[in-house]
Motif scaffolding. Structure first.
Motif, PDB file in Angstrom:
ATOM      1  N   GLU A 155      29.792  69.308  57.911  1.00  0.00           N
ATOM      2  CA  GLU A 155      28.877  70.341  57.452  1.00  0.00           C
ATOM      3  C   GLU A 155      29.077  71.633  58.236  1.00  0.00           C
ATOM      4  O   GLU A 155      29.110  72.720  57.655  1.00  0.00           O
ATOM      5  CB  GLU A 155      27.452  69.840  57.641  1.00  0.00           C
ATOM      6  CG  GLU A 155      26.510  70.246  56.525  1.00  0.00           C
ATOM      7  CD  GLU A 155      25.142  69.667  56.768  1.00  0.00           C
ATOM      8  OE1 GLU A 155      24.920  68.528  56.352  1.00  0.00           O
ATOM      9  OE2 GLU A 155      24.309  70.348  57.400  1.00  0.00           O
ATOM     10  N   ASN A 172      20.632  87.628  57.694  1.00  0.00           N
ATOM     11  CA  ASN A 172      21.011  86.680  58.715  1.00  0.00           C
ATOM     12  C   ASN A 172      22.170  85.838  58.190  1.00  0.00           C
ATOM     13  O   ASN A 172      21.973  84.870  57.453  1.00  0.00           O
ATOM     14  CB  ASN A 172      19.802  85.809  59.038  1.00  0.00           C
ATOM     15  CG  ASN A 172      20.082  84.868  60.189  1.00  0.00           C
ATOM     16  OD1 ASN A 172      21.228  84.493  60.423  1.00  0.00           O
ATOM     17  ND2 ASN A 172      19.039  84.484  60.899  1.00  0.00           N
ATOM     18  N   LEU A 231      22.096  81.956  58.867  1.00  0.00           N
ATOM     19  CA  LEU A 231      21.103  81.264  58.048  1.00  0.00           C
ATOM     20  C   LEU A 231      21.546  81.225  56.595  1.00  0.00           C
ATOM     21  O   LEU A 231      21.445  80.187  55.915  1.00  0.00           O
ATOM     22  CB  LEU A 231      19.753  81.966  58.186  1.00  0.00           C
ATOM     23  CG  LEU A 231      18.575  81.348  57.444  1.00  0.00           C
ATOM     24  CD1 LEU A 231      18.406  79.892  57.826  1.00  0.00           C
ATOM     25  CD2 LEU A 231      17.298  82.129  57.749  1.00  0.00           C
ATOM     26  N   ARG A 277      24.134  78.580  56.030  1.00  0.00           N
ATOM     27  CA  ARG A 277      23.548  77.233  56.001  1.00  0.00           C
ATOM     28  C   ARG A 277      22.857  76.989  54.671  1.00  0.00           C
ATOM     29  O   ARG A 277      22.935  75.900  54.096  1.00  0.00           O
ATOM     30  CB  ARG A 277      22.552  77.066  57.151  1.00  0.00           C
ATOM     31  CG  ARG A 277      23.239  76.801  58.490  1.00  0.00           C
ATOM     32  CD  ARG A 277      22.246  76.889  59.639  1.00  0.00           C
ATOM     33  NE  ARG A 277      21.265  75.816  59.628  1.00  0.00           N
ATOM     34  CZ  ARG A 277      20.148  75.836  60.353  1.00  0.00           C
ATOM     35  NH1 ARG A 277      19.887  76.856  61.129  1.00  0.00           N
ATOM     36  NH2 ARG A 277      19.298  74.824  60.295  1.00  0.00           N
ATOM     37  N   ILE A 278      22.167  77.997  54.203  1.00  0.00           N
ATOM     38  CA  ILE A 278      21.470  77.847  52.931  1.00  0.00           C
ATOM     39  C   ILE A 278      22.454  77.607  51.794  1.00  0.00           C
ATOM     40  O   ILE A 278      22.271  76.709  50.966  1.00  0.00           O
ATOM     41  CB  ILE A 278      20.604  79.101  52.657  1.00  0.00           C
ATOM     42  CG1 ILE A 278      19.382  79.086  53.578  1.00  0.00           C
ATOM     43  CG2 ILE A 278      20.177  79.140  51.197  1.00  0.00           C
ATOM     44  CD1 ILE A 278      18.484  80.293  53.430  1.00  0.00           C
ATOM     45  N   ASN A 331      24.128  74.019  52.109  1.00  0.00           N
ATOM     46  CA  ASN A 331      23.195  72.940  51.807  1.00  0.00           C
ATOM     47  C   ASN A 331      22.744  72.957  50.351  1.00  0.00           C
ATOM     48  O   ASN A 331      22.567  71.905  49.738  1.00  0.00           O
ATOM     49  CB  ASN A 331      21.986  73.014  52.734  1.00  0.00           C
ATOM     50  CG  ASN A 331      22.282  72.419  54.098  1.00  0.00           C
ATOM     51  OD1 ASN A 331      22.743  71.293  54.196  1.00  0.00           O
ATOM     52  ND2 ASN A 331      22.037  73.182  55.142  1.00  0.00           N
ATOM     53  N   THR A 332      22.560  74.133  49.831  1.00  0.00           N
ATOM     54  CA  THR A 332      22.158  74.219  48.432  1.00  0.00           C
ATOM     55  C   THR A 332      23.210  73.579  47.535  1.00  0.00           C
ATOM     56  O   THR A 332      22.889  72.762  46.660  1.00  0.00           O
ATOM     57  CB  THR A 332      21.945  75.685  48.013  1.00  0.00           C
ATOM     58  OG1 THR A 332      20.900  76.239  48.798  1.00  0.00           O
ATOM     59  CG2 THR A 332      21.570  75.772  46.552  1.00  0.00           C
ATOM     60  N   LEU A 377      23.331  69.604  48.214  1.00  0.00           N
ATOM     61  CA  LEU A 377      22.144  68.873  47.794  1.00  0.00           C
ATOM     62  C   LEU A 377      21.925  68.951  46.288  1.00  0.00           C
ATOM     63  O   LEU A 377      21.635  67.955  45.631  1.00  0.00           O
ATOM     64  CB  LEU A 377      20.912  69.416  48.527  1.00  0.00           C
ATOM     65  CG  LEU A 377      20.894  69.215  50.040  1.00  0.00           C
ATOM     66  CD1 LEU A 377      19.771  70.033  50.658  1.00  0.00           C
ATOM     67  CD2 LEU A 377      20.729  67.747  50.374  1.00  0.00           C
ATOM     68  N   LEU A 378      22.056  70.153  45.784  1.00  0.00           N
ATOM     69  CA  LEU A 378      21.743  70.348  44.377  1.00  0.00           C
ATOM     70  C   LEU A 378      22.751  69.632  43.489  1.00  0.00           C
ATOM     71  O   LEU A 378      22.369  68.964  42.517  1.00  0.00           O
ATOM     72  CB  LEU A 378      21.731  71.851  44.066  1.00  0.00           C
ATOM     73  CG  LEU A 378      20.868  72.259  42.885  1.00  0.00           C
ATOM     74  CD1 LEU A 378      19.435  71.846  43.102  1.00  0.00           C
ATOM     75  CD2 LEU A 378      20.952  73.758  42.661  1.00  0.00           C
ATOM     76  N   TYR A 415      22.480  86.011  45.127  1.00  0.00           N
ATOM     77  CA  TYR A 415      21.819  85.965  46.433  1.00  0.00           C
ATOM     78  C   TYR A 415      22.607  86.794  47.430  1.00  0.00           C
ATOM     79  O   TYR A 415      22.061  87.620  48.155  1.00  0.00           O
ATOM     80  CB  TYR A 415      21.719  84.520  46.899  1.00  0.00           C
ATOM     81  CG  TYR A 415      21.315  84.343  48.339  1.00  0.00           C
ATOM     82  CD1 TYR A 415      20.324  85.121  48.926  1.00  0.00           C
ATOM     83  CD2 TYR A 415      21.920  83.353  49.120  1.00  0.00           C
ATOM     84  CE1 TYR A 415      19.955  84.943  50.244  1.00  0.00           C
ATOM     85  CE2 TYR A 415      21.558  83.168  50.437  1.00  0.00           C
ATOM     86  CZ  TYR A 415      20.573  83.959  51.005  1.00  0.00           C
ATOM     87  OH  TYR A 415      20.216  83.776  52.303  1.00  0.00           O
TER      88      TYR A 415
END
Lengths: 212, 212
Positions: free
Chosen positions: A138, A157, A160, A163-164, A167-168, A171-172, A199
């Motif tokens: 990861e 950031n 951050l 990481r978002i 992970n998105t 996971l998604l 984004y």
DNA sequence: GCCTATTATGAGCAAAAGCTCACCCCCGGA
DNA sequence: TCCGGGGGTGAGCTTTTGCTCATAATAGGC
């Protein structure tokens, strides 16, 4: 809890040994996928592999070790999927393309035996070893995405945000593919890429209207 | 697999019964959070609750029932969190605000005992009952978000977009909070809201140029 | 104080699962 | 052909865990 032995207790020296090992792993994948981790007993795995439990324990010191082997195999497959994708699509040359690649590879990688992947992700006992392995993987990806974002993106950031993003995707994709509802994969890919792209580039588009 | 009995086998009629039940549930929460589902044996739970194993089985017909009770309690807490939030913040009046509320409530709801929630989400056996309960809850939220998106948002597939939004919030919040790395909650909330907002409103700011 | 329904106890049972070990099979080199 | 060792076997041991049940304690109406 002293960390259990997870390495094969014996490396096979003959071809037939290696074959047996593969049969066991393949059987374990099917059994875990079908019955879940708890109900996928070592005896059942051995039975499915048409191998005695004794043989199973000759190559895998305990049940967890089988799962770790399966997980490793999956991670390797991921790297392979990426390689194959780049062979035809080439390396991404824009942030947009890079994000799409990220999503696309994740989806492809989950298409093979989603049931098994679900079991691994959700029911597997989290041995220290396994957790570390996944964490390293990861981190690697977060670093990669951070590299992508650093020069171009407009987010407050970067760390951050990376990481978002990572992970998105992970996971998604997992949830949507493993989930029971039918899913239009292409549409899903487009939407997810759209979300991430917007984004990560919304600010620069708003201010300058430039796209890469 | 015939569906097991999951309802309490006896409703307590005296206060001391209700008290015992609460002690058991509280102990179960702590034990599951600390040791995981598999290692959280019923005997250990009873011990921790300072209650005999017999008493435990007087109120919960089996181990799974305890977990289901815990899950219900969490879902209820979620509704309560939303209610409390609206008491001070009022109902959201823009898409932006609604998305922020969604994220904020999810975060608040995960702050209480993330360890336990991790166990519930990742290790709990998925009984038909529990799955249905969660599925209903999810559907409800998807419907809610679909209602938000329908009039204003610019996404090709409102249904898919709603599913993506709901799942992103749920999964990402869970992962980031339960994860080991430190996290600036306010910054995380802002970023996540930013991602969702940009996703869902990007088009209305761009005149065109996107596929679909 | 008495009596009944409710609550509490915990030794121990039955089932299941992980795993061992003593023994046998068979490949391949000499 | 012989033989050493890698490979294979599976009955069953050990441990664990979910759970029962016969019995005891307690609450609270009368």
């Amino acid at each position: 809890m002293p960390g259990k032995q997870l390495q094969p207790r014996k490396e096979p020296r003959q071809i037939r040994g290696e074959l047996t090992r593969q049969r066991i792993l393949a059987a374990a994948a099917r059994v875990f996928a079908e019955m879940g981790y708890a109900a996928g007993t070592t005896n059942r795995i051995a039975e499915r592999a048409r191998v005695s439990i004794g043989s199973l324990y000759q190559y895998y010191p305990n049940k967890d070790a089988i799962l770790v082997a399966l997980a490793s195999r999956h991670l390797d497959a991921g790297a392979e999927t990426l390689r194959r994708h780049r062979e035809t699509a080439g390396p991404p040359d824009t942030l947009d393309a890079a994000l799409r690649e990220l999503v696309h590879v994740a989806i492809q990688n989950h298409l093979d035996d989603p049931q098994l992947f679900r079991v691994m992700a959700e029911q597997a006992p989290r041995s220290a070893e396994l957790l570390e392995q996944v964490a390293r993987y990861e981190e690697e990806r977060v670093a990669y995405v951070r590299g992508l974002l650093e020069p171009e993106a407009d987010v407050s950031n970067v760390d951050l945000a990376a990481r978002i993003v990572v992970n998105t995707v992970e996971l998604l994709v997992h949830k949507m593919i493993a989930g029971p509802e039918p899913l239009d994969l292409a549409a899903f890919e487009d939407e997810l890429v759209a979300m991430l792209t917007r984004y990560v580039t919304a600010g620069s588009e708003r201010s300058s209207g430039l796209r890469h």
